[in-house]
Enzyme design. Structure first.
Site, short mmCIF file in Angstrom:
data_model
loop_
_atom_site.label_atom_id
_atom_site.label_comp_id
_atom_site.label_asym_id
_atom_site.label_seq_id
_atom_site.Cartn_x
_atom_site.Cartn_y
_atom_site.Cartn_z
N ILE A 1 36.21 30.68 43.17
CA ILE A 1 36.75 29.85 42.10
C ILE A 1 37.35 30.67 40.97
O ILE A 1 37.95 30.10 40.04
CB ILE A 1 35.68 28.90 41.53
CG1 ILE A 1 34.45 29.67 41.04
CG2 ILE A 1 35.29 27.86 42.57
CD1 ILE A 1 33.41 28.79 40.36
N VAL B 1 38.41 35.07 39.49
CA VAL B 1 38.31 36.53 39.57
C VAL B 1 38.46 37.09 38.15
O VAL B 1 39.37 36.69 37.42
CB VAL B 1 39.40 37.13 40.49
CG1 VAL B 1 39.25 38.65 40.54
CG2 VAL B 1 39.32 36.54 41.88
N GLY C 1 34.21 40.91 38.43
CA GLY C 1 34.27 40.66 39.86
C GLY C 1 34.67 39.24 40.18
O GLY C 1 35.23 38.52 39.34
N ASP D 1 34.76 38.64 23.11
CA ASP D 1 35.82 38.32 24.07
C ASP D 1 36.05 36.82 24.13
O ASP D 1 36.09 36.21 25.21
CB ASP D 1 35.47 38.87 25.46
CG ASP D 1 36.69 38.97 26.37
OD1 ASP D 1 37.83 38.96 25.86
OD2 ASP D 1 36.49 39.07 27.60
#
Length: 323
Positions: A47, A49, A53, A164
């Site tokens: 679902i 990337v 990972g 982030d």
């Protein structure tokens, strides 16, 4: 946190056998169970990337729907990010933070296991691969922004800087409730009265606080800047950086707001349904988040209050047109 077959542990390890370095308790899930949950990590279950990972959806033996983030061998992120994610989500719990169910560290694997979010990430819903789905209303978008702001406000009150903040790190559950995710590069303020952390710059292009980029001093207001970019993504249904022209959404939106032409860049599918007072409050709030100096940016608590007020200003439209 954990499932009915998870085993409590007080350590995790990586390829370098870093056992006993993590000072907290969590839950370890056997690798074989994760293979079973994803049909041996079949790409049909893929679902997403990211830098860490691949992310897979799966169903554990007890029926729990999960998302598994599995580190890829070539990832620049490793054990430190893996440990940080577990540490923060072990100590922080909030309705607008994603829930960590457990982890797996067998066979040199690093896999994080979360509750599955039915509606994916905010980016896809705004301008990504999920555009075939119904357009989110302005009220839905405001609720999502308010939820994300509540999650970030909680983190800041817990002395955590996300570092982030971006639309792909805001997930939506089956009811479109926003959940903040991805804490691998987050930082904790060790001192109660500490104002900043001196650290190397990390984050995502288009969202990084320019003051943090120049001074290498990370603050809670760095998250506020990034969230300001997200607010304009929500309003305009455009990415933070236009890949074709490398145009910054933040710079473009701020200039447009200063010229009093913000309505011209609003997502055309919702522009006619936004009450002017609500748009004005939202636009002013987003611009203040993007102030070049952190001192001139609001706190996340102030941002939350302004967003809730923007929703309140939209309520007459909701009452007049309940559909």
């Amino acid at each position: 946190m954990g499932t009915n077959y998870s085993k409590p542990t007080t350590s995790i390890n990586d390829a370098s056998n870093l056992r006993n370095r993590v000072p907290f308790e969590s839950f370890r899930v056997p690798f074989v169970d994760l293979q079973e949950a994803t049909n041996n990590f079949d790409d049909k279950f893929l679902i997403g990337v990211g830098i860490f990972g691949k992310v897979y959806r799966g169903v554990l033996r007890d029926g729990t729907k999960v998302a598994l983030k599995r580190r890829k061998p070539e990832s620049p992120q490793g054990f430190e990010e893996f440990r940080t994610e577990i540490e923060i989500l072990s100590h922080c719990s909030h309705p607008h933070l994603v829930s960590l169910i457990g982890y797996c560290d067998e066979r040199n694997e690093m896999i994080l296991i979360y509750d599955y979010m039915e509606n994916g990430n905010l980016s896809k819903r705004l301008y990504g691969s999920d555009l075939c789905l119904p357009t989110m209303s302005w009220e839905q978008r405001l609720e999502i922004c308010i939820g994300a702001a509540r999650g970030l406000h909680y983190l800041h009150n817990s002395a955590v800087i996300h570092r982030d903040v971006k639309s792909t790190n805001i997930l939506l559950d089956e009811n479109f409730v926003a959940k903040i995710t991805d804490f691998g590069i987050s930082k904790t303020m060790p001192e109660f009265d500490q104002t900043h952390l001196s650290t190397m710059v990390q984050g995502s292009i288009g969202y990084i606080d320019p003051e943090y980029f120049i001074r290498r001093q990370l603050t809670k207001k760095s998250d506020v800047y990034s969230f300001g970019v997200v607010l304009f993504e929500v309003l305009c249904a455009r990415p933070a950086i236009s890949r074709s022209h490398m145009i910054s959404l933040a710079e473009w939106a701020v200039e447009t707001q200063k010229m009093g032409q913000l309505e011209q860049i609003v997502d055309p599918t919702i522009v006619a349904k936004i009450r002017p007072e609500s748009l004005r409050m939202f636009g002013e709030t987003a611009v203040k988040c993007l102030a070049s100096s952190s001192e001139n940016r609001p706190s996340m608590g102030d941002v939350l209050w302004k967003l809730e007020y923007a929703l309140h200003l939209q309520e007459p439209i909701i009452q007049d047109n309940p559909e």
